[in-house]
Design a protein around this motif. Structure first.
Motif, PDB file in Angstrom:
ATOM      1  N   VAL A 174     -57.145  12.579  15.151  1.00  0.00           N
ATOM      2  CA  VAL A 174     -56.455  13.826  14.799  1.00  0.00           C
ATOM      3  C   VAL A 174     -56.804  14.923  15.803  1.00  0.00           C
ATOM      4  N   GLU A 175     -58.075  14.998  16.152  1.00  0.00           N
ATOM      5  CA  GLU A 175     -58.514  16.025  17.097  1.00  0.00           C
ATOM      6  C   GLU A 175     -57.875  15.824  18.473  1.00  0.00           C
ATOM      7  N   VAL A 176     -57.813  14.559  18.926  1.00  0.00           N
ATOM      8  CA  VAL A 176     -57.169  14.271  20.211  1.00  0.00           C
ATOM      9  C   VAL A 176     -55.697  14.643  20.151  1.00  0.00           C
ATOM     10  N   ARG A 177     -55.055  14.294  19.052  1.00  0.00           N
ATOM     11  CA  ARG A 177     -53.624  14.559  18.915  1.00  0.00           C
ATOM     12  C   ARG A 177     -53.321  16.053  18.969  1.00  0.00           C
ATOM     13  N   GLU A 178     -54.166  16.845  18.358  1.00  0.00           N
ATOM     14  CA  GLU A 178     -53.959  18.301  18.371  1.00  0.00           C
ATOM     15  C   GLU A 178     -54.144  18.870  19.772  1.00  0.00           C
ATOM     16  N   LEU A 179     -55.125  18.349  20.499  1.00  0.00           N
ATOM     17  CA  LEU A 179     -55.376  18.853  21.848  1.00  0.00           C
ATOM     18  C   LEU A 179     -54.259  18.460  22.824  1.00  0.00           C
ATOM     19  N   ALA A 180     -53.626  17.300  22.579  1.00  0.00           N
ATOM     20  CA  ALA A 180     -52.632  16.797  23.535  1.00  0.00           C
ATOM     21  C   ALA A 180     -51.210  16.852  22.995  1.00  0.00           C
ATOM     22  N   ARG A 181     -50.995  17.585  21.908  1.00  0.00           N
ATOM     23  CA  ARG A 181     -49.660  17.624  21.304  1.00  0.00           C
ATOM     24  C   ARG A 181     -48.687  18.400  22.187  1.00  0.00           C
ATOM     25  N   PRO A 182     -47.511  17.806  22.498  1.00  0.00           N
ATOM     26  CA  PRO A 182     -46.513  18.543  23.285  1.00  0.00           C
ATOM     27  C   PRO A 182     -45.989  19.762  22.516  1.00  0.00           C
ATOM     28  N   ALA A 183     -45.467  20.719  23.240  1.00  0.00           N
ATOM     29  CA  ALA A 183     -44.867  21.889  22.615  1.00  0.00           C
ATOM     30  C   ALA A 183     -43.610  21.480  21.850  1.00  0.00           C
ATOM     31  N   PRO A 184     -43.146  22.315  20.905  1.00  0.00           N
ATOM     32  CA  PRO A 184     -41.954  21.980  20.120  1.00  0.00           C
ATOM     33  C   PRO A 184     -40.736  21.643  20.964  1.00  0.00           C
ATOM     34  N   ASP A 185     -40.641  22.211  22.165  1.00  0.00           N
ATOM     35  CA  ASP A 185     -39.481  21.929  23.011  1.00  0.00           C
ATOM     36  C   ASP A 185     -39.671  20.660  23.839  1.00  0.00           C
ATOM     37  N   GLY A 186     -40.784  19.931  23.585  1.00  0.00           N
ATOM     38  CA  GLY A 186     -41.008  18.667  24.273  1.00  0.00           C
ATOM     39  C   GLY A 186     -41.753  18.783  25.582  1.00  0.00           C
ATOM     40  N   THR A 187     -42.055  19.991  26.035  1.00  0.00           N
ATOM     41  CA  THR A 187     -42.792  20.150  27.290  1.00  0.00           C
ATOM     42  C   THR A 187     -44.235  19.692  27.086  1.00  0.00           C
ATOM     43  N   PRO A 188     -44.891  19.215  28.162  1.00  0.00           N
ATOM     44  CA  PRO A 188     -46.241  18.657  28.031  1.00  0.00           C
ATOM     45  C   PRO A 188     -47.246  19.679  27.489  1.00  0.00           C
ATOM     46  N   ALA A 189     -48.271  19.141  26.823  1.00  0.00           N
ATOM     47  CA  ALA A 189     -49.347  19.986  26.306  1.00  0.00           C
ATOM     48  C   ALA A 189     -50.235  20.451  27.461  1.00  0.00           C
ATOM     49  N   GLY A 190     -51.104  21.396  27.160  1.00  0.00           N
ATOM     50  CA  GLY A 190     -52.007  21.903  28.188  1.00  0.00           C
ATOM     51  C   GLY A 190     -53.021  20.879  28.629  1.00  0.00           C
ATOM     52  N   MET A 191     -53.372  19.915  27.748  1.00  0.00           N
ATOM     53  CA  MET A 191     -54.363  18.884  28.067  1.00  0.00           C
ATOM     54  C   MET A 191     -53.716  17.511  27.929  1.00  0.00           C
ATOM     55  N   THR A 192     -53.939  16.643  28.886  1.00  0.00           N
ATOM     56  CA  THR A 192     -53.399  15.289  28.788  1.00  0.00           C
ATOM     57  C   THR A 192     -54.135  14.519  27.704  1.00  0.00           C
ATOM     58  N   GLU A 193     -53.505  13.448  27.215  1.00  0.00           N
ATOM     59  CA  GLU A 193     -54.144  12.626  26.198  1.00  0.00           C
ATOM     60  C   GLU A 193     -55.422  11.997  26.741  1.00  0.00           C
ATOM     61  N   ALA A 194     -55.399  11.595  28.015  1.00  0.00           N
ATOM     62  CA  ALA A 194     -56.597  10.999  28.615  1.00  0.00           C
ATOM     63  C   ALA A 194     -57.755  11.982  28.623  1.00  0.00           C
ATOM     64  N   ALA A 195     -57.469  13.228  29.003  1.00  0.00           N
ATOM     65  CA  ALA A 195     -58.527  14.239  29.030  1.00  0.00           C
ATOM     66  C   ALA A 195     -59.005  14.567  27.627  1.00  0.00           C
ATOM     67  N   ALA A 196     -58.060  14.662  26.689  1.00  0.00           N
ATOM     68  CA  ALA A 196     -58.429  15.001  25.311  1.00  0.00           C
ATOM     69  C   ALA A 196     -59.275  13.907  24.683  1.00  0.00           C
ATOM     70  N   SER A 197     -58.891  12.637  24.877  1.00  0.00           N
ATOM     71  CA  SER A 197     -59.666  11.538  24.290  1.00  0.00           C
ATOM     72  C   SER A 197     -61.031  11.419  24.958  1.00  0.00           C
ATOM     73  N   ALA A 198     -61.111  11.706  26.266  1.00  0.00           N
ATOM     74  CA  ALA A 198     -62.404  11.689  26.938  1.00  0.00           C
ATOM     75  C   ALA A 198     -63.319  12.769  26.375  1.00  0.00           C
ATOM     76  N   GLN A 199     -62.744  13.926  26.074  1.00  0.00           N
ATOM     77  CA  GLN A 199     -63.533  15.039  25.537  1.00  0.00           C
ATOM     78  C   GLN A 199     -64.021  14.738  24.117  1.00  0.00           C
ATOM     79  N   VAL A 200     -63.153  14.145  23.295  1.00  0.00           N
ATOM     80  CA  VAL A 200     -63.492  13.920  21.883  1.00  0.00           C
ATOM     81  C   VAL A 200     -64.321  12.658  21.680  1.00  0.00           C
ATOM     82  N   LEU A 201     -63.926  11.558  22.347  1.00  0.00           N
ATOM     83  CA  LEU A 201     -64.592  10.273  22.128  1.00  0.00           C
ATOM     84  C   LEU A 201     -65.714   9.999  23.119  1.00  0.00           C
ATOM     85  N   GLY A 202     -65.665  10.683  24.260  1.00  0.00           N
ATOM     86  CA  GLY A 202     -66.629  10.380  25.312  1.00  0.00           C
ATOM     87  C   GLY A 202     -66.061   9.435  26.343  1.00  0.00           C
TER      88      GLY A 202
END
Length: 542
Positions: A174-202
């Motif tokens: 859930v935490e990774v998803r929130e960090l990497a969630r795209p904007a409502p218009d579909g544009t990319p989030a500020g953090m990639t999923e790879a970066a978000a999962s690295a930050q949360v999971l290690g």
């Protein structure tokens, strides 16, 4: 001393320590070891080995729910494009869509098995559909079946790390998803999923998937596809090169994400951009991605109906299904953009899913009847004797809920019935114990198996420990098999005017008295046995 699964690794910890911590947490969940063992066994089956068909069927049939889900899916329009009667055995499914196709479906359906009875089941459904959409898109972009099967499983398993986190580490997911969630218009989030999962999971999701894949002994070819390629998309063709499947998996996952996260009115444009970006490296025709997305969306819709995967109204994952493009974009309008205008033109003429086509038989008579029809349909065309025998054993195994079934075949040199094909618990290793003499020494008394085979007498032993029965059981049976209840169906045919014993079908269960057969079931079992005899005659010219 119990393992401490609560002590999270500190930031900057050695990756091996981080991985060990995550694996300990997942193994602590009761179903993770089961999932791991099943995936490892199914994936390890080599397509080049003769026993692959039997091994795959055996593995799938161990799980009744998985078998039913697989048969429901096999009977959807995509896999039954030629129409005809329903497919009721895993063995016939393999003969129709191939060993790799059934194996891949089984692997993906195992993920469904692990979504049930979880508090976050709806999110798991969305992730499952997103993952299967990526695999389906990749397979639809291929021009031959072998590449398509490799593309499906490679693109599917590219998401293994994210799926495992959703299954077994839901809070972190859930935490990774929130960090990497795209904007409502579909544009990319500020953090990639790879970066978000690295930050949360290690570690990134991809590294987690790679590490678990290695523990599951996934082949190197698949592990390589699971790892996203780096750098820019090549401007030259990758067809025939090892990197092709990796770039295809990247495109398929990007297209699946576009379908899931893009506003409907933007989807066509984004799929077009992806098509252009990968056109040179994957040799894509104009609008290939859009057309593949339309076919994949239809297949995914069939899958959700067959598996009865219900999504809540207005769920994001509805964007991956057919009905969204009928209802959602046109809400409150008399006219509006259809699938074609959204870049999802229909190119597949397959009809809507007929629910009657995917009903899986529930009682013994239904399973036997469906199996008989399946075998009849197979014997109309050219067939292999072993395939028919496996279908017969599978039908009996499922209908009677057996512990194991074994087929014994006549060996002309030794004048014995020898165990050749086994299905069920320990059957593959135990079949070699079945050596039933058909010719006795003068004055020798026939044991139960020999007597039944020579007389052609269908026999059900309810309690093998009863004294009159126990004394007639052969030594090999008492020492190695030890079944408390079993059924014997001998096979014979006329040869030079005399009855010749061809074989014996053996089935057992684990508790005395538990193998009960009605008159109707016995009649159907005899029909199956007669089909086996007919298959022998057709293949041997007898």
């Amino acid at each position: 001393m119990p393992v401490d699964i609560t002590s999270a690794p500190v930031s900057g910890e050695n990756p091996a320590v981080t991985l060990d911590y995550l694996l300990r947490r997942m193994r602590h969940k009761s179903d993770f070891p089961t999932l791991s063992a099943s995936v490892s066994r199914i994936q390890s089956l080599s397509e080049s080995e003769n026993e692959s068909l039997g091994g795959l069927c055996d593995e799938i049939l161990k799980d009744v729910a998985l078998t039913q889900k697989l048969l429901r899916l096999i009977n959807t329009p995509h896999y039954r494009r030629g129409g005809g009667d329903a497919i009721s055995t895993v063995s016939r499914a393999v003969s129709l869509i191939g060993l790799a196709g059934v194996r891949n479906l089984a692997l993906s359906l195992m993920l469904v098995e692990h979504m049930e009875d979880k508090k976050h089941a709806q999110q798991l459904k969305e992730e499952f559909l997103r993952t299967v959409m990526a695999g389906t898109l990749a397979s639809e972009l291929c021009t031959n079946s072998r590449d398509a099967e490799d593309a499906f499983i490679g693109s599917l398993f590219r998401n293994l790390g994210r799926l495992l986190a959703e299954f077994y580490l839901p809070d972190e997911a859930v935490e990774v998803r929130e960090l990497a969630r795209p904007a409502p218009d579909g544009t990319p989030a500020g953090m990639t999923e790879a970066a978000a999962s690295a930050q949360v999971l290690g570690m990134p999701f991809e590294d987690l998937g790679q590490a678990v894949g290695q523990t599951w002994a996934l082949p190197d070819r698949l592990l390589n596809t699971m790892k996203a390629p780096t750098g820019t998309v090549p401007n030259r063709s990758m067809l025939g090169k090892p990197e092709h499947q990796s770039w295809l998996a990247t495109l398929a996952n990007a297209a699946a994400d576009a379908m899931l996260f893009s506003p409907p009115e933007e989807l066509g444009k984004r799929l077009t951009v992806l098509n252009q970006k990968y056109a040179a490296s994957l040799e894509l025709k104009p609008e290939a991605v859009q057309e593949a997305a339309a076919r994949a969306r239809k297949r995914l819709t069939e899958l959700t109906k067959a598996l009865k995967l219900e999504l809540p109204k207005n769920a994001q994952a509805e964007r991956l299904l057919d009905h969204f493009y009928v209802d959602a974009p046109n809400a409150g309008q008399t006219e509006g953009p259809g699938p074609e205008a959204l870049g999802l033109a229909h190119t597949d003429a397959a009809g809507e899913l007929d629910r009657d086509q995917v009903v899986v038989a529930k009682n013994s008579a239904d399973v036997l009847t469906s199996g008989i029809q399946d075998i009849t349909n197979t014997m109309v065309d050219s067939f292999k004797l072993n395939d028919i025998l496996r279908m017969i054993l599978e039908t009996i195994y499922r209908a009677l809920d057996c512990r194991r079934v074994i087929f014994c075949m006549r060996d002309a040199k030794t004048m014995q019935l020898i165990g050749r094909i086994g299905l069920g618990h320990g059957a593959d290793g135990m079949k070699s114990a079945f050596q039933i003499p058909l010719k006795l020494a003068p004055g020798a008394q026939a044991d139960l198996f020999t007597a039944v085979s020579l007389k052609g007498a269908d026999t059900l032993i309810s309690d093998a420990s009863a004294e009159p029965i126990l004394s007639r059981l052969p030594v090999w049976f008492r020492d190695r098999v030890q079944a408390p209840t079993f059924l014997l169906l001998p096979m014979s045919m006329k040869h030079q005017g005399k009855d010749m014993v061809l074989g014996l079908i053996y089935a057992d269960k684990a508790q005395a008295g538990s193998l009960q057969i009605s008159e109707k079931d016995l009649s159907l079992l005899r029909t199956l046995r007669n089909q086996a005899v007919m298959a022998f005659k057709q293949t041997t010219g007898g």
